[in-house]
Design a protein around this motif. Structure first.
Motif, mmCIF file in Angstrom:
data_model
loop_
_atom_site.group_PDB
_atom_site.id
_atom_site.type_symbol
_atom_site.label_atom_id
_atom_site.label_comp_id
_atom_site.label_asym_id
_atom_site.label_seq_id
_atom_site.Cartn_x
_atom_site.Cartn_y
_atom_site.Cartn_z
ATOM 1 N N THR A 169 15.180 -17.790 103.732
ATOM 2 C CA THR A 169 15.504 -16.374 104.033
ATOM 3 C C THR A 169 16.826 -16.286 104.925
ATOM 4 O O THR A 169 17.298 -15.304 105.195
ATOM 5 N N LYS A 170 17.136 -17.562 105.578
ATOM 6 C CA LYS A 170 18.365 -17.415 106.454
ATOM 7 C C LYS A 170 18.752 -18.896 106.425
ATOM 8 O O LYS A 170 18.199 -19.792 105.819
ATOM 9 N N PRO A 171 20.121 -19.007 106.954
ATOM 10 C CA PRO A 171 20.723 -20.596 107.117
ATOM 11 C C PRO A 171 19.732 -21.224 108.015
ATOM 12 O O PRO A 171 19.163 -20.804 108.819
ATOM 13 N N ASP A 172 20.113 -22.600 107.809
ATOM 14 C CA ASP A 172 19.197 -23.500 108.434
ATOM 15 C C ASP A 172 19.960 -24.934 108.572
ATOM 16 O O ASP A 172 20.641 -25.359 107.281
ATOM 17 N N PRO A 173 19.961 -25.377 109.617
ATOM 18 C CA PRO A 173 20.897 -26.526 109.804
ATOM 19 C C PRO A 173 20.429 -27.671 109.124
ATOM 20 O O PRO A 173 21.346 -28.737 108.735
ATOM 21 N N ARG A 174 19.444 -27.732 108.347
ATOM 22 C CA ARG A 174 18.828 -28.937 107.382
ATOM 23 C C ARG A 174 19.295 -28.687 106.100
ATOM 24 O O ARG A 174 19.599 -29.678 105.216
ATOM 25 N N ARG A 175 20.176 -27.531 105.960
ATOM 26 C CA ARG A 175 20.904 -27.233 104.506
ATOM 27 C C ARG A 175 22.230 -26.822 104.915
ATOM 28 O O ARG A 175 22.345 -25.929 105.441
ATOM 29 N N THR A 176 23.397 -27.602 104.435
ATOM 30 C CA THR A 176 24.884 -27.222 104.786
ATOM 31 C C THR A 176 25.468 -27.237 103.575
ATOM 32 O O THR A 176 25.324 -28.141 102.662
ATOM 33 N N LEU A 177 26.384 -26.080 103.726
ATOM 34 C CA LEU A 177 27.309 -25.724 102.678
ATOM 35 C C LEU A 177 28.657 -26.340 102.912
ATOM 36 O O LEU A 177 29.024 -26.029 104.029
ATOM 37 N N ILE A 209 24.588 -19.127 93.392
ATOM 38 C CA ILE A 209 23.367 -20.084 93.677
ATOM 39 C C ILE A 209 23.441 -20.871 94.966
ATOM 40 O O ILE A 209 22.284 -20.829 95.532
ATOM 41 N N LEU A 210 24.524 -21.439 95.181
ATOM 42 C CA LEU A 210 24.659 -22.210 96.352
ATOM 43 C C LEU A 210 24.389 -21.348 97.659
ATOM 44 O O LEU A 210 23.589 -21.732 98.580
ATOM 45 N N ARG A 211 25.039 -20.207 97.565
ATOM 46 C CA ARG A 211 24.903 -19.361 98.876
ATOM 47 C C ARG A 211 23.494 -18.665 99.191
ATOM 48 O O ARG A 211 23.085 -18.783 100.119
ATOM 49 N N MET A 212 22.825 -18.755 97.974
ATOM 50 C CA MET A 212 21.241 -18.269 97.906
ATOM 51 C C MET A 212 20.598 -19.482 98.555
ATOM 52 O O MET A 212 19.630 -19.301 99.389
ATOM 53 N N LEU A 213 20.876 -20.761 98.113
ATOM 54 C CA LEU A 213 20.151 -21.932 98.693
ATOM 55 C C LEU A 213 20.686 -22.214 100.211
ATOM 56 O O LEU A 213 19.677 -22.784 100.835
ATOM 57 N N ALA A 214 21.811 -21.598 100.349
ATOM 58 C CA ALA A 214 22.094 -21.900 101.916
ATOM 59 C C ALA A 214 21.501 -20.623 102.828
ATOM 60 O O ALA A 214 21.889 -20.584 104.004
ATOM 61 N N GLY A 215 20.988 -19.741 102.053
ATOM 62 C CA GLY A 215 20.264 -18.718 102.965
ATOM 63 C C GLY A 215 21.392 -17.688 103.392
ATOM 64 O O GLY A 215 21.135 -16.775 104.424
ATOM 65 N N LEU A 216 22.521 -17.603 102.731
ATOM 66 C CA LEU A 216 23.612 -16.477 103.087
ATOM 67 C C LEU A 216 23.725 -15.277 101.982
ATOM 68 O O LEU A 216 24.192 -14.450 102.178
ATOM 69 N N GLU A 217 22.672 -15.618 100.997
ATOM 70 C CA GLU A 217 22.450 -14.505 100.034
ATOM 71 C C GLU A 217 21.035 -14.333 99.607
ATOM 72 O O GLU A 217 20.675 -15.409 99.373
ATOM 73 N N GLU A 218 20.770 -13.051 99.166
ATOM 74 C CA GLU A 218 19.444 -13.096 98.731
ATOM 75 C C GLU A 218 19.199 -12.870 97.168
ATOM 76 O O GLU A 218 19.906 -11.997 96.595
ATOM 77 N N ALA A 219 18.327 -13.325 96.566
ATOM 78 C CA ALA A 219 18.049 -13.127 95.316
ATOM 79 C C ALA A 219 17.527 -11.569 94.784
ATOM 80 O O ALA A 219 16.760 -11.227 95.908
ATOM 81 N N SER A 220 18.144 -10.924 94.180
ATOM 82 C CA SER A 220 17.558 -9.529 93.514
ATOM 83 C C SER A 220 15.985 -9.602 93.108
ATOM 84 O O SER A 220 15.275 -8.883 93.636
ATOM 85 N N GLU A 221 15.909 -10.529 92.546
ATOM 86 C CA GLU A 221 14.209 -10.844 91.850
ATOM 87 C C GLU A 221 14.269 -12.298 91.622
ATOM 88 O O GLU A 221 15.130 -12.970 91.680
ATOM 89 N N GLY A 222 13.040 -12.818 91.858
ATOM 90 C CA GLY A 222 12.514 -14.109 91.711
ATOM 91 C C GLY A 222 12.367 -14.688 93.320
ATOM 92 O O GLY A 222 12.679 -14.251 94.208
ATOM 93 N N GLN A 223 12.199 -16.303 93.200
ATOM 94 C CA GLN A 223 12.079 -17.028 94.539
ATOM 95 C C GLN A 223 13.155 -17.983 94.624
ATOM 96 O O GLN A 223 13.758 -18.498 93.779
ATOM 97 N N VAL A 224 13.675 -18.148 95.828
ATOM 98 C CA VAL A 224 14.548 -19.435 96.055
ATOM 99 C C VAL A 224 13.530 -20.159 97.149
ATOM 100 O O VAL A 224 13.464 -19.532 98.644
#
Ligand SMILES: Nc1ncnc2c1ncn2[C@@H]1O[C@H](COP(=O)(O)OP(=O)(O)O)[C@@H](O)[C@H]1O
Ligand SMILES: [Mg+2]
Length: 248
Positions: A68-76, A45-60
């Motif tokens: 869709t990709k990592p963003d410096p505004r969200r850090t893991l 779940i965290l990796r999806m929110l960090a833009g490191l992993e895509e959902a198979s179905e549904g929206q993040v």
């Protein structure tokens, strides 16, 4: 600041269904925690929110826009500090700014500010191996904070620390969060930690992970770990995790 959402998210890796029907909304500035058994998909779940992993179905989503990709505004931030052993504390903390080619004076000023905030003032020239585990984790948090992210995604950040350092770091995190208004999502397997820190607590089932309970920890801070509300909330989570039924 950012609002985070997962809507009807499923995730599988090949044939392995890891997450099913995940719905989650974290408001701007909220402190949320996810608690769940090992392997239920928390890090995913965290990796999806960090833009490191895509959902198979549904929206993040962040502020309604797909992630869709990592963003410096969200850090893991991970459990194991990820400092470069050959760089000093200030060189580690300044690494992102160095990449961004920020002027040296500005870098130095921001590094010193942030090190003071996390209690590492005076350790600028130390190498990671010269620090305690708690200090290394602080340095790694400083490295994330120096880029001034809007969202902190914390993946069992204190798992490798001893119990006393852990308690001190929890208080530090609360101070930081209160002082900055960032949105925080903390993953932890420590029920006490979740109840001590978070506004909202989401409890997950074993894999395929889904939320089985949402709790609001409506308690003033600092929280009393032996207070009646605290103990009740902890018990509610324990009941839902149904730990006795797990095969180990
Ligand atoms: N990149 C990957 N490829 C294949 N399987 C993965 C991958 N990442 C995670 N998994 C699997 O997904 C499940 C959930 O993993 P994870 O999200 O790390 O769980 P948690 O953080 O709750 O312990 C595990 O069974 C793990 O083996
Ligand atoms: Mg994990």
């Amino acid at each position: 600041m950012q609002k985070l959402e997962l809507k009807g998210v499923n995730k599988h890796f090949g044939d392995l269904l890891v997450l099913t029907n995940i719905n989650l909304t974290i408001e701007e500035g909220e402190f949320a925690a996810i608690v769940g058994p090992s392997g239920c998909g928390k890090s995913t779940i965290l990796r999806m929110l960090a833009g490191l992993e895509e959902a198979s179905e549904g929206q993040v989503l962040a502020n309604g826009q797909p992630i869709t990709k990592p963003d410096p505004r969200r850090t893991l931030i991970f459990q194991e500090h990820a400092l470069y052993p050959w760089r000093t504390v200030e060189q580690n903390v300044g690494f992102g700014m160095e990449l961004a080619k920020e002027p040296k004076d500005e870098r130095k000023k921001r590094i010193d500010e942030i090190l003071e905030k996390v209690g590492l003032d005076g350790f600028q020239k130390y190498y990671p191996h010269q620090l305690s585990g708690g200090m290394r984790q602080r340095a790694s948090i400083a490295r994330a904070l120096v880029l001034n992210p809007e969202v902190l995604l914390l993946d069992e950040p204190y798992g490798a620390l001893d119990a006393i350092t852990r308690l001190a770091m929890q208080n530090e995190l609360i101070r930081l969060w209160r002082g900055t208004g960032k949105t925080v999502l903390l993953i932890t397997h420590d029920i006490d930690e979740a109840v001590y820190l978070a506004d909202s607590i989401y409890v997950m089932s074993p894999r395929p992970g889904h939320f089985i309970q949402t709790l609001h920890a409506d308690m003033a801070r600092p929280r009393n770990r032996n207070g009646q509300k605290f103990v009740e909330l902890r018990q509610k989570i324990m009941d839902n995790l149904d730990i006795g039924s797990y095969s180990i």
